[in-house]
Design an enzyme around this catalytic site. Structure first.
Site, PDB file in Angstrom:
ATOM      1  N   ARG A  75      10.215-104.764 109.587  1.00 55.76           N
ATOM      2  CA  ARG A  75      10.225-103.647 108.657  1.00 55.76           C
ATOM      3  C   ARG A  75      10.885-103.946 107.305  1.00 55.76           C
ATOM      4  O   ARG A  75      11.078-103.048 106.503  1.00 55.76           O
ATOM      5  CB  ARG A  75      10.873-102.401 109.276  1.00 55.76           C
ATOM      6  N   ASP A  76      11.208-105.207 107.041  1.00 55.00           N
ATOM      7  CA  ASP A  76      11.727-105.568 105.718  1.00 55.00           C
ATOM      8  C   ASP A  76      11.367-107.017 105.399  1.00 55.00           C
ATOM      9  O   ASP A  76      12.211-107.806 104.974  1.00 55.00           O
ATOM     10  CB  ASP A  76      13.235-105.341 105.641  1.00 55.00           C
ATOM     11  N   ILE A  77      10.105-107.360 105.597  1.00 54.18           N
ATOM     12  CA  ILE A  77       9.627-108.711 105.304  1.00 54.18           C
ATOM     13  C   ILE A  77       9.538-108.869 103.792  1.00 54.18           C
ATOM     14  O   ILE A  77       8.880-108.084 103.109  1.00 54.18           O
ATOM     15  CB  ILE A  77       8.227-108.956 105.925  1.00 54.18           C
TER      16      ILE A  77
END
Length: 141
Positions: A75-77
């Site tokens: 969820r934070d690539i």
């Protein structure tokens, strides 16, 4: 355990501290991918063979999260969440602070989703509240 994700070695809890939990993580000394890409003096990333190797290792890191049972959504690539070894022989996915286990056919509904992820890398559907494995892949590029 994967070579493509930063390893967690332990947890330290300090009582009486406002943020009592400390994680002991693997040290990856080469810096992050974003700072390497932004530095015009680093010529090695101009080589297509190196670029493809870095992209492949980054994809392996995301695959490690997604291939767990149940899968984890990072969820934070983004480029700053990929750490490089000094010789660029390994790329490791880090900062799993927003990761969650996926359920319900690998989808998650999140309330207050505007505070999850980094806006420049977020998949459009995540603004409406749905995170999927495909959302991470969109962010990977």
């Amino acid at each position: 355990m994967s070579d493509f994700a930063v390893r967690l070695y332990g947890v330290v809890i300090e009582e009486g501290d406002a943020n009592p939990v400390r994680l002991v993580l693997e040290l990856v000394e080469g810096g992050d991918l974003q700072e390497k890409l932004a530095n015009p003096e680093i010529k090695v990333l101009n080589d297509w063979k190196v670029k493809l190797q870095v992209a492949l290792y980054a994809a392996h890191g995301v695959n490690y999260f997604h291939s767990r049972d149940p899968p984890f959504l990072h969820r934070d690539i983004k480029s700053s969440n990929f750490l490089l070894t000094p010789d660029l022989q390994m790329v490791k996915l880090c900062d799993a602070g927003m990761s969650k286990m996926a359920a319900n056919e690998y989808k998650m509904s999140i309330h207050n989703v505007n505070h999850i992820g980094t806006i420049m890398w977020k998949a459009p559907e995540t603004y409406e509240s749905e995170f999927t494995l495909a959302s991470d892949i969109f962010s990977l590029g």
